[in-house]
Design a protein around this motif. Structure first.
Motif, PDB file in Angstrom:
ATOM      1  N   LEU A  45      27.164 -22.977 -32.623  1.00  0.00           N
ATOM      2  CA  LEU A  45      25.936 -23.238 -33.357  1.00  0.00           C
ATOM      3  C   LEU A  45      25.734 -24.744 -33.528  1.00  0.00           C
ATOM      4  O   LEU A  45      26.638 -25.448 -33.960  1.00  0.00           O
ATOM      5  N   LEU A  89      20.365 -22.898 -31.557  1.00  0.00           N
ATOM      6  CA  LEU A  89      19.738 -22.685 -32.860  1.00  0.00           C
ATOM      7  C   LEU A  89      20.147 -21.362 -33.492  1.00  0.00           C
ATOM      8  O   LEU A  89      20.310 -21.264 -34.704  1.00  0.00           O
ATOM      9  N   ILE A  90      20.280 -20.325 -32.680  1.00  0.00           N
ATOM     10  CA  ILE A  90      20.593 -18.991 -33.180  1.00  0.00           C
ATOM     11  C   ILE A  90      21.477 -18.284 -32.147  1.00  0.00           C
ATOM     12  O   ILE A  90      21.267 -18.419 -30.943  1.00  0.00           O
ATOM     13  N   TYR A  92      22.973 -14.247 -31.679  1.00  0.00           N
ATOM     14  CA  TYR A  92      22.973 -12.916 -32.302  1.00  0.00           C
ATOM     15  C   TYR A  92      23.263 -11.815 -31.299  1.00  0.00           C
ATOM     16  O   TYR A  92      23.141 -11.995 -30.089  1.00  0.00           O
ATOM     17  N   ALA A 155      25.005 -23.287 -42.953  1.00  0.00           N
ATOM     18  CA  ALA A 155      24.963 -22.270 -41.896  1.00  0.00           C
ATOM     19  C   ALA A 155      25.449 -20.946 -42.464  1.00  0.00           C
ATOM     20  O   ALA A 155      26.137 -20.918 -43.481  1.00  0.00           O
ATOM     21  N   ILE A 180      23.663 -12.148 -37.032  1.00  0.00           N
ATOM     22  CA  ILE A 180      22.957 -13.360 -36.602  1.00  0.00           C
ATOM     23  C   ILE A 180      23.671 -14.567 -37.187  1.00  0.00           C
ATOM     24  O   ILE A 180      24.072 -14.568 -38.348  1.00  0.00           O
ATOM     25  N   SER A 182      23.120 -18.572 -37.802  1.00  0.00           N
ATOM     26  CA  SER A 182      22.022 -19.541 -37.818  1.00  0.00           C
ATOM     27  C   SER A 182      22.226 -20.577 -38.915  1.00  0.00           C
ATOM     28  O   SER A 182      23.122 -20.452 -39.755  1.00  0.00           O
ATOM     29  N   SER A 183      21.366 -21.571 -38.898  1.00  0.00           N
ATOM     30  CA  SER A 183      21.348 -22.619 -39.922  1.00  0.00           C
ATOM     31  C   SER A 183      19.931 -22.700 -40.477  1.00  0.00           C
ATOM     32  O   SER A 183      19.026 -23.164 -39.781  1.00  0.00           O
ATOM     33  N   ASP A 184      19.757 -22.265 -41.723  1.00  0.00           N
ATOM     34  CA  ASP A 184      18.422 -22.333 -42.328  1.00  0.00           C
ATOM     35  C   ASP A 184      17.878 -23.759 -42.398  1.00  0.00           C
ATOM     36  O   ASP A 184      16.700 -23.966 -42.119  1.00  0.00           O
ATOM     37  N   LEU A 187      16.528 -24.482 -38.929  1.00  0.00           N
ATOM     38  CA  LEU A 187      15.353 -23.654 -38.638  1.00  0.00           C
ATOM     39  C   LEU A 187      14.156 -24.074 -39.486  1.00  0.00           C
ATOM     40  O   LEU A 187      13.029 -24.130 -38.988  1.00  0.00           O
TER      41      LEU A 187
END
Length: 195
Positions: A45, A89-90, A92, A155, A180, A182-184, A187
């Motif tokens: 990530l 970025l993501i 999943y 993350a 999933i 991810s990093s808010d 995003l």
């Protein structure tokens, strides 16, 4: 007329320096997330795809995510990356009709990869949360929640099952499962800057 020209030049410089500052902020965010080394099947990530991963991405594209990202598949794993930097970025995976034993195997694999989770909820949701210092333990999370403080979560990994993970189900029940990574903050940065 001269004032108008000075004003236009000033505005151009402001936009230029603002753009540079925003790019630096995003770069810093990517570096912080990458340092956490949250990875699945070699995809990290926040990290830039390596040449082999870029080849995989080119030959396994999935429908476009947006104007600024692309999505591809590597076996069962989906990856969304930034078009400009090729940074992840993501990450999943999603499964339909998994038996409870298979769900337990998947969650066991995630435990082996990411250690004890930060939060378990209703035997159907599992979360791992990370600040820039690393993974937040369940004790740390409970203490922060009790003190009603905010965590700067950089993350997260979110695992969701529509059937119970551990509590015995009746018969040969199957369910849908996904996780999933991810990093808010990243995003949200894209969402706010690219709209």
């Amino acid at each position: 007329m001269q004032k108008k020209i000075v004003f236009i030049i000033s505005m151009i410089l402001i936009f230029l320096f603002t753009g540079i500052a925003l790019a630096n902020d995003l770069q810093h965010l990517f570096q912080q997330v990458e340092q956490l080394k949250i990875q699945r099947q070699g995809y990290v990530l926040g990290a830039i795809l390596n040449p082999e991963q870029i080849k995989t991405a080119a030959s396994n594209r999935v429908d476009e995510s947006s104007n600024w990202t692309y999505k591809f598949r590597d076996k069962n794993l989906f990856v969304v990356a930034d078009k400009t930097s090729n940074r992840v970025l993501i990450i999943y995976e999603q499964f339909k009709d998994l038996k409870q034993k298979n769900i337990q195997d998947l969650i066991g694999d995630l435990y082996m990869s990411f250690d004890e989770p930060t939060v378990l909820a209703h035997d159907k949701r599992v979360y791992w949360a990370y600040t820039k210092k690393g993974k937040i333990t369940s004790k740390e999370f409970d203490a922060v929640k009790q003190d009603k403080k905010n965590l700067d979560i950089l993350a997260k990994i979110k695992f969701i099952s529509d059937i119970n993970i551990m509590e015995k189900t009746k018969g040969d029940t199957t369910g849908q499962v996904s996780y999933i990574i991810s990093s808010d903050p990243i995003l949200n940065f894209f969402k706010n800057q690219k709209l």
